[in-house]
Write a protein that holds these residues in place. Structure first.
Motif, PDB file in Angstrom:
ATOM      1  N   ALA A  11      -4.280  -4.572   8.488  1.00 42.19           N
ATOM      2  CA  ALA A  11      -5.368  -5.534   8.340  1.00 42.19           C
ATOM      3  C   ALA A  11      -6.128  -5.709   9.645  1.00 42.19           C
ATOM      4  O   ALA A  11      -7.369  -5.807   9.661  1.00 42.19           O
ATOM      5  CB  ALA A  11      -4.813  -6.875   7.865  1.00 42.19           C
ATOM      6  N   GLU A  12      -5.408  -5.718  10.754  1.00 38.08           N
ATOM      7  CA  GLU A  12      -6.062  -5.837  12.058  1.00 38.08           C
ATOM      8  C   GLU A  12      -6.932  -4.611  12.339  1.00 38.08           C
ATOM      9  O   GLU A  12      -8.064  -4.728  12.832  1.00 38.08           O
ATOM     10  CB  GLU A  12      -5.011  -6.007  13.156  1.00 38.08           C
ATOM     11  N   SER A  13      -6.440  -3.427  12.006  1.00 38.86           N
ATOM     12  CA  SER A  13      -7.216  -2.204  12.209  1.00 38.86           C
ATOM     13  C   SER A  13      -8.485  -2.189  11.369  1.00 38.86           C
ATOM     14  O   SER A  13      -9.529  -1.683  11.800  1.00 38.86           O
ATOM     15  CB  SER A  13      -6.370  -0.973  11.852  1.00 38.86           C
ATOM     16  N   THR A  56      -9.714   4.515   5.730  1.00 32.19           N
ATOM     17  CA  THR A  56     -10.171   4.054   7.036  1.00 32.19           C
ATOM     18  C   THR A  56      -9.030   3.941   8.036  1.00 32.19           C
ATOM     19  O   THR A  56      -9.141   4.389   9.185  1.00 32.19           O
ATOM     20  CB  THR A  56     -10.879   2.697   6.891  1.00 32.19           C
ATOM     21  N   VAL A  57      -7.920   3.346   7.624  1.00 31.37           N
ATOM     22  CA  VAL A  57      -6.793   3.208   8.541  1.00 31.37           C
ATOM     23  C   VAL A  57      -6.281   4.573   8.982  1.00 31.37           C
ATOM     24  O   VAL A  57      -5.968   4.794  10.163  1.00 31.37           O
ATOM     25  CB  VAL A  57      -5.664   2.373   7.903  1.00 31.37           C
ATOM     26  N   LYS A  58      -6.199   5.524   8.061  1.00 34.05           N
ATOM     27  CA  LYS A  58      -5.735   6.860   8.425  1.00 34.05           C
ATOM     28  C   LYS A  58      -6.707   7.525   9.395  1.00 34.05           C
ATOM     29  O   LYS A  58      -6.289   8.133  10.400  1.00 34.05           O
ATOM     30  CB  LYS A  58      -5.560   7.711   7.179  1.00 34.05           C
ATOM     31  N   LEU A  59      -7.990   7.418   9.131  1.00 36.70           N
ATOM     32  CA  LEU A  59      -8.979   8.025  10.020  1.00 36.70           C
ATOM     33  C   LEU A  59      -8.934   7.405  11.411  1.00 36.70           C
ATOM     34  O   LEU A  59      -9.072   8.106  12.420  1.00 36.70           O
ATOM     35  CB  LEU A  59     -10.383   7.875   9.411  1.00 36.70           C
ATOM     36  N   LEU A 148       0.926   4.810   6.393  1.00 36.76           N
ATOM     37  CA  LEU A 148      -0.281   4.147   6.887  1.00 36.76           C
ATOM     38  C   LEU A 148      -1.228   3.801   5.744  1.00 36.76           C
ATOM     39  O   LEU A 148      -1.807   2.703   5.701  1.00 36.76           O
ATOM     40  CB  LEU A 148      -1.006   5.047   7.890  1.00 36.76           C
ATOM     41  N   VAL A 149      -1.381   4.732   4.810  1.00 42.34           N
ATOM     42  CA  VAL A 149      -2.265   4.502   3.662  1.00 42.34           C
ATOM     43  C   VAL A 149      -1.702   3.399   2.769  1.00 42.34           C
ATOM     44  O   VAL A 149      -2.434   2.498   2.335  1.00 42.34           O
ATOM     45  CB  VAL A 149      -2.466   5.812   2.878  1.00 42.34           C
ATOM     46  N   VAL A 150      -0.408   3.433   2.503  1.00 39.81           N
ATOM     47  CA  VAL A 150       0.215   2.403   1.671  1.00 39.81           C
ATOM     48  C   VAL A 150       0.071   1.028   2.326  1.00 39.81           C
ATOM     49  O   VAL A 150      -0.258   0.036   1.658  1.00 39.81           O
ATOM     50  CB  VAL A 150       1.694   2.739   1.407  1.00 39.81           C
ATOM     51  N   ALA A 151       0.302   0.946   3.627  1.00 37.46           N
ATOM     52  CA  ALA A 151       0.160  -0.336   4.322  1.00 37.46           C
ATOM     53  C   ALA A 151      -1.281  -0.839   4.241  1.00 37.46           C
ATOM     54  O   ALA A 151      -1.531  -2.033   4.055  1.00 37.46           O
ATOM     55  CB  ALA A 151       0.596  -0.187   5.775  1.00 37.46           C
ATOM     56  N   ALA A 152      -2.239   0.084   4.367  1.00 36.21           N
ATOM     57  CA  ALA A 152      -3.643  -0.316   4.274  1.00 36.21           C
ATOM     58  C   ALA A 152      -3.988  -0.837   2.889  1.00 36.21           C
ATOM     59  O   ALA A 152      -4.684  -1.856   2.750  1.00 36.21           O
ATOM     60  CB  ALA A 152      -4.538   0.867   4.637  1.00 36.21           C
ATOM     61  N   GLN A 153      -3.490  -0.161   1.847  1.00 34.28           N
ATOM     62  CA  GLN A 153      -3.739  -0.667   0.493  1.00 34.28           C
ATOM     63  C   GLN A 153      -3.068  -2.033   0.305  1.00 34.28           C
ATOM     64  O   GLN A 153      -3.533  -2.868  -0.470  1.00 34.28           O
ATOM     65  CB  GLN A 153      -3.238   0.316  -0.564  1.00 34.28           C
ATOM     66  N   GLY A 154      -1.982  -2.260   1.024  1.00 36.13           N
ATOM     67  CA  GLY A 154      -1.304  -3.545   0.934  1.00 36.13           C
ATOM     68  C   GLY A 154      -2.125  -4.712   1.432  1.00 36.13           C
ATOM     69  O   GLY A 154      -1.831  -5.866   1.104  1.00 36.13           O
TER      70      GLY A 154
END
Length: 319
Positions: A11-13, A56-59, A148-154
């Motif tokens: 979320a911070e990213s 976005t987080v992965k990139l 990273l992707v799973v955390a971002a979707q979270g």
């Protein structure tokens, strides 16, 4: 498994890169279902779905060398759109591999955003081609098999927990399982008593098959809901569903399309069948837990065209 701390870091990213989508009570759906309903409108996210978060987080995590080499993703539609658009914004070259069953709009949108789009005959062939391109030096941005992707979707679940009133049950659509894995992690951490329900369509039942077998297995795909059509879930997403999800419900394609029309008529939102499937599933949840439930629906995307929905409605006799 990821933790809520991973979701908070994502979320911070994401701050400044994606939309904090609205969380609203839905009087129309409350009247339709006979129980209190709150919606999380991820169809209003950048690129029209929650997928912008994971991409976005992965990139943002790429090293300079990885940015220079470029990225590759496989997608049934929304992930490809998200990666293409966000890679363009962040100045990263992207290749998107899609099966020919992917919506034409998704193919066109990804290409228009500057991505190189490659088409395969089937979803398994698309994943195989992604692996070939990975071996050639591109960094994969997997739609669901990446912490990273799973955390971002979270972060969808994190916002839902912060912005919604009291909820007893939350319904989340499942393709490869990245969204439900992340959302369940965040919601169960912030609201421990909440029940999370997954929803799949017949012909795209990768998580149902994994839970029945005890591990991810390949499935035959026949659903028209291509954005849910993963050839299998991953060990990562399976572990989260097995530990955190109450049950996974299956609805027909026809029910998902009718749900899309109901969302338009009663919730006043134009969603895709990957979100429309939540409404028939919500009725089944209410049959199990009773009408005093307070439902949350993650309306995951809205990238279906009017022509697509009209054709599906005609095919299934939906009105």
């Amino acid at each position: 498994m990821i933790t809520v701390a991973d979701v908070e870091a994502a979320a911070e990213s994401l701050s400044g890169h994606v939309v904090r989508t609205p969380t609203l009570p839905s009087p129309g759906l409350t009247a339709l279902l006979g129980a209190d309903v709150t919606v999380k409108l991820e169809l209003l996210q950048r690129t029209g779905s929650f997928k912008a978060r994971g991409a976005t987080v992965k990139l943002l995590s790429l090293s300079p060398a990885e940015r220079d080499a470029g990225v590759v993703a496989v997608s049934g539609g929304n992930h490809g759109i998200a990666l293409a658009v966000m890679a363009g914004v962040l100045g990263v070259r992207a290749t998107v591999v899609m099966p020919r069953t992917a919506p034409a709009r998704a193919v066109d949108t990804a290409g228009a955003a500057g991505a190189k789009v490659l088409l395969t005959d089937t979803a398994p062939e698309a994943f195989a081609l992604m692996e070939e391109l990975r071996a050639g030096g591109l960094t994969p941005v997997h739609p669901f098999d990446d912490p990273l992707v799973v955390a971002a979707q979270g972060t969808v679940g994190l916002e839902f927990a912060e912005d919604a009133g009291e909820l007893t049950d939350v319904l989340v659509s499942i393709g490869g399982g990245g969204l439900i894995a992340g959302v369940a992690t965040a919601l169960r951490a912030r609201r421990p008593g909440i029940r999370i329900w997954g929803v799949e369509t017949e012909g795209a039942q990768a998580m149902t098959a994994a839970l029945a077998t005890g591990s991810p297995v390949p499935v035959e795909l026949s659903s028209v809901v291509s954005t849910l059509a993963a050839p299998s879930v991953s060990a990562l997403t399976y572990a989260h569903a097995e530990a955190l999800v109450e049950d996974v419900l299956t609805v027909t394609d026809a029910e998902a399309v009718r749900g899309t029309l109901d969302l338009a008529e009663h919730a006043k939102v134009w969603a895709e069948p990957a979100a429309g499937c939540l409404l028939p599933a919500a009725r089944r949840v209410l049959e199990q837990v009773g009408p005093d439930a307070r439902l949350g629906l993650v309306v995951c995307g809205g990238n279906a065209t009017t022509a697509d929905v009209a054709a599906w409605s005609e095919r299934f006799g939906a009105r």
